[in-house]
Design an enzyme around this catalytic site. Structure first.
Site, PDB file in Angstrom:
ATOM      1  N   SER A   1       0.830  -1.199   0.000  1.00 21.70           N
ATOM      2  CA  SER A   1       0.000   0.000   0.000  1.00 21.70           C
ATOM      3  C   SER A   1       0.864   1.248   0.000  1.00 21.70           C
ATOM      4  O   SER A   1       1.978   1.248   0.552  1.00 21.70           O
ATOM      5  CB  SER A   1      -0.865  -0.010   1.261  1.00 21.70           C
ATOM      6  OG  SER A   1      -1.440   1.250   1.466  1.00 21.70           O
TER       7      SER A   1
ATOM      8  N   TYR B   1      -1.654  -1.122  11.002  1.00 31.25           N
ATOM      9  CA  TYR B   1      -1.978  -1.666   9.676  1.00 31.25           C
ATOM     10  C   TYR B   1      -0.813  -1.404   8.712  1.00 31.25           C
ATOM     11  O   TYR B   1      -0.328  -2.316   8.034  1.00 31.25           O
ATOM     12  CB  TYR B   1      -3.273  -1.045   9.128  1.00 31.25           C
ATOM     13  CG  TYR B   1      -3.446  -1.264   7.644  1.00 31.25           C
ATOM     14  CD1 TYR B   1      -3.760  -2.521   7.145  1.00 31.25           C
ATOM     15  CD2 TYR B   1      -3.258  -0.214   6.733  1.00 31.25           C
ATOM     16  CE1 TYR B   1      -3.888  -2.733   5.773  1.00 31.25           C
ATOM     17  CE2 TYR B   1      -3.390  -0.419   5.372  1.00 31.25           C
ATOM     18  CZ  TYR B   1      -3.702  -1.670   4.887  1.00 31.25           C
ATOM     19  OH  TYR B   1      -3.821  -1.875   3.537  1.00 31.25           O
TER      20      TYR B   1
ATOM     21  N   LYS C   1       2.111  -3.942   6.536  1.00 31.17           N
ATOM     22  CA  LYS C   1       2.511  -3.892   5.117  1.00 31.17           C
ATOM     23  C   LYS C   1       4.029  -3.737   5.010  1.00 31.17           C
ATOM     24  O   LYS C   1       4.692  -4.415   4.223  1.00 31.17           O
ATOM     25  CB  LYS C   1       1.808  -2.738   4.398  1.00 31.17           C
ATOM     26  CG  LYS C   1       0.308  -2.902   4.284  1.00 31.17           C
ATOM     27  CD  LYS C   1      -0.064  -4.077   3.395  1.00 31.17           C
ATOM     28  CE  LYS C   1      -1.543  -4.370   3.405  1.00 31.17           C
ATOM     29  NZ  LYS C   1      -1.891  -5.657   2.797  1.00 31.17           N
TER      30      LYS C   1
HETATM   31  N1  NAD Z   1      -8.762  -1.084  -0.510  1.00 30.53           N
HETATM   32  C1  NAD Z   1      -7.715  -0.332  -0.263  1.00 30.53           C
HETATM   33  O1  NAD Z   1      -7.844   0.887  -0.105  1.00 30.53           O
HETATM   34  C2  NAD Z   1      -6.320  -0.925  -0.195  1.00 30.53           C
HETATM   35  C3  NAD Z   1      -5.190  -0.089  -0.361  1.00 30.53           C
HETATM   36  C4  NAD Z   1      -3.924  -0.649  -0.269  1.00 30.53           C
HETATM   37  C5  NAD Z   1      -3.762  -2.008  -0.024  1.00 30.53           C
HETATM   38  N2  NAD Z   1      -4.859  -2.793   0.147  1.00 30.53           N
HETATM   39  C6  NAD Z   1      -4.657  -4.215   0.449  1.00 30.53           C
HETATM   40  O2  NAD Z   1      -5.235  -5.000  -0.580  1.00 30.53           O
HETATM   41  C7  NAD Z   1      -5.708  -6.231  -0.046  1.00 30.53           C
HETATM   42  C8  NAD Z   1      -7.159  -6.428  -0.447  1.00 30.53           C
HETATM   43  O3  NAD Z   1      -7.921  -5.318   0.019  1.00 30.53           O
HETATM   44  P1  NAD Z   1      -9.476  -5.160  -0.246  1.00 30.53           P
HETATM   45  O4  NAD Z   1      -9.756  -3.703  -0.332  1.00 30.53           O
HETATM   46  O5  NAD Z   1      -9.896  -6.030  -1.339  1.00 30.53           O
HETATM   47  O6  NAD Z   1     -10.047  -5.658   1.164  1.00 30.53           O
HETATM   48  P2  NAD Z   1     -11.177  -6.731   1.499  1.00 30.53           P
HETATM   49  O7  NAD Z   1     -11.376  -6.726   2.973  1.00 30.53           O
HETATM   50  O8  NAD Z   1     -12.358  -6.516   0.636  1.00 30.53           O
HETATM   51  O9  NAD Z   1     -10.472  -8.099   1.047  1.00 30.53           O
HETATM   52  C9  NAD Z   1      -9.617  -8.841   1.873  1.00 30.53           C
HETATM   53  C10 NAD Z   1     -10.112 -10.275   1.871  1.00 30.53           C
HETATM   54  O10 NAD Z   1      -9.234 -11.075   2.669  1.00 30.53           O
HETATM   55  C11 NAD Z   1     -10.030 -11.946   3.443  1.00 30.53           C
HETATM   56  N3  NAD Z   1      -9.227 -12.313   4.618  1.00 30.53           N
HETATM   57  C12 NAD Z   1      -8.788 -11.516   5.626  1.00 30.53           C
HETATM   58  N4  NAD Z   1      -8.049 -12.219   6.501  1.00 30.53           N
HETATM   59  C13 NAD Z   1      -8.011 -13.497   6.044  1.00 30.53           C
HETATM   60  C14 NAD Z   1      -7.418 -14.700   6.511  1.00 30.53           C
HETATM   61  N5  NAD Z   1      -6.704 -14.730   7.640  1.00 30.53           N
HETATM   62  N6  NAD Z   1      -7.593 -15.831   5.791  1.00 30.53           N
HETATM   63  C15 NAD Z   1      -8.315 -15.823   4.651  1.00 30.53           C
HETATM   64  N7  NAD Z   1      -8.906 -14.720   4.160  1.00 30.53           N
HETATM   65  C16 NAD Z   1      -8.758 -13.567   4.851  1.00 30.53           C
HETATM   66  C17 NAD Z   1     -11.296 -11.169   3.757  1.00 30.53           C
HETATM   67  O11 NAD Z   1     -12.396 -12.013   4.054  1.00 30.53           O
HETATM   68  C18 NAD Z   1     -11.520 -10.405   2.450  1.00 30.53           C
HETATM   69  O12 NAD Z   1     -12.324 -11.137   1.546  1.00 30.53           O
HETATM   70  C19 NAD Z   1      -5.506  -6.152   1.472  1.00 30.53           C
HETATM   71  O13 NAD Z   1      -4.306  -6.812   1.804  1.00 30.53           O
HETATM   72  C20 NAD Z   1      -5.375  -4.662   1.706  1.00 30.53           C
HETATM   73  O14 NAD Z   1      -4.604  -4.386   2.859  1.00 30.53           O
HETATM   74  C21 NAD Z   1      -6.135  -2.289   0.044  1.00 30.53           C
END
Ligand code: NAD
Ligand code: NAG
Length: 349
Positions: free
Chosen positions: A129, A153, A157
């Site tokens: 991120s 958080y 990362k």
């Molecule tokens: N959306 C944003 O703004 C953003 C920005 C930068 C990075 N990210 C990163 O991208 C990735 C996806 O983000 P997103 O926005 O799709 O979030 P999201 O919460 O929609 O998706 C994450 C998924 O991981 C699953 N999950 C969490 N812990 C788990 C575990 N221990 N075992 C199995 N499944 C698990 C959740 O059920 C969910 O479906 C994350 O790692 C997040 O930190 C997101």
């Protein structure tokens, strides 16, 4: 031969859109997700949207911290690469429950890396991120900037990035691409998959979306006295479909035979948009008025953050195609078709 990719967290917001792009590009996808923050409905919709490729997706409800369960998945299928999205991402919650975040995100990742290594699968794309730039001293952020974190958080990362750099040093067979996402927004243009607006939103667009559908009375804007064009914070918003395509480009890089090592790429548009500009674009796309409440700055928020996109353009041959008009149009299309996310039946079903 179609390549098979394991996608952790593939039922989530970014994961579901990426799985769709993977299927459409001819990959086979195996999704593992504990559904902690997502719905299996997303997987069903992705399979439908993929048409004839919909048969190439398999879903397992698994927590990545459950090593035995992961072992079984790796024993039954040979993976060409893994895209690792699974993780918790609520910044505020991470401040109150740091151990939950370190446990889920870091222990989960270590588990995954151990199982991958044991099965000789050493190609990884990881969801990092822009938060690892902390409060950037200047913009645009290039991949060489110093790294820091402003909350637990962000530290997960940062630590996972470091772990990836270390395992590559210890074993050069690993090829790892760390993707630093800027601010993903929008939804698939079909309106059938999007960000499931659960709980209290941390990010701007899910909040705007909830105001537009009447679930909240007004949008709280944190700070209008920053030294930006209109005083509100500036971010680099990227359409989730562009972001997803960035993962396909990263995979192609992993498979093209070049020596990658552990490389990091920004995925953003390179354009900074203020909160007020984004709200105006959303009002235009939706025809809804978004009432605002101005509040003080939120501790930890940087003033202005946007990406340098040069490295991804040059080395991944990837560039974002969509602007904020398309992001808002598709966000609204999804929100108006699914005001309660996956919690109620899709009107097209
Ligand atoms: N959306 C944003 O703004 C953003 C920005 C930068 C990075 N990210 C990163 O991208 C990735 C996806 O983000 P997103 O926005 O799709 O979030 P999201 O919460 O929609 O998706 C994450 C998924 O991981 C699953 N999950 C969490 N812990 C788990 C575990 N221990 N075992 C199995 N499944 C698990 C959740 O059920 C969910 O479906 C994350 O790692 C997040 O930190 C997101
Ligand atoms: C769950 O997903 C929603 C929508 O993307 C997000 O606002 C929230 O922060 C997520 N929760 C956790 C614990 O990751």
């Amino acid at each position: 031969m179609a390549k098979t990719v394991l996608v952790t967290g593939g039922a989530g917001y970014i994961g579901s859109h990426t799985v769709l792009q993977l299927l459409l590009a001819g990959f086979k996808a195996v999704v593992v997700d504990n559904l902690e923050n997502s719905s299996e409905v997303a997987i069903k919709r992705v399979a439908e949207l993929a048409g004839e490729f919909g048969k190439n997706i398999i879903f397992h409800k698994i927590d990545i911290r459950d090593k035995e369960a992961l072992e079984k998945v790796f024993a039954s299928t040979t993976f060409d690469a893994v895209i690792h999205f699974a993780g918790l991402k609520a910044v505020g919650e991470s401040v109150h429950k740091p151990l939950l975040y370190y446990n889920n995100n870091i222990i989960g990742t270590i588990n995954l890396l151990e199982v991958m290594s044991a099965h000789g699968c050493k190609k990884l794309v990881f969801s990092s991120s822009a938060t690892v730039y902390g409060w950037p001293k200047e913009v645009p952020c290039t991949e060489e900037f110093d790294l820091s974190a402003t909350n637990p958080y962000g530290r997960t990362k940062l630590f996972i990035e470091e772990i990836c750099r270390d395992i590559h040093i210890s074993d050069p067979d690993w090829s790892i691409i760390l993707l630093r996402y800027f601010n993903p927004v929008g939804a698939h243009p079909s309106g059938h998959i999007g960000e499931d607006p659960r709980g209290f939103p941390n990010n701007l667009m899910p909040f705007v979306q909830q105001v537009a559908v009447g679930r909240r009375p007004a949008l709280t804007v944190f700070g209008n006295d920053y030294s930006t064009k209109d005083g509100t914070g500036v971010r680099d918003y990227i359409h989730v479909v562009d972001l997803s395509d960035g993962h396909i480009s990263a995979l192609q890089k992993l498979f093209d035979g070049s020596e990658i090592g552990c490389e990091v790429y920004n995925l953003g548009t390179g354009k900074g948009t203020s909160v007020l500009e984004m709200v105006a674009a959303f009002e235009k796309a939706s025809g809804k008025e978004i009432p605002l409440v101005i509040a003080g700055r939120r501790p930890g928020d940087a003033e202005i953050v946007y990406a340098s996109t040069a490295k991804a353009e040059k080395e991944l041959h990837w560039k974002a195609k969509y602007g904020i008009e398309e992001m808002c149009r598709d966000q609204w299309n999804w929100a108006s078709m699914n005001p309660w996310g996956y919690g109620c039946p899709d009107p097209a079903d």
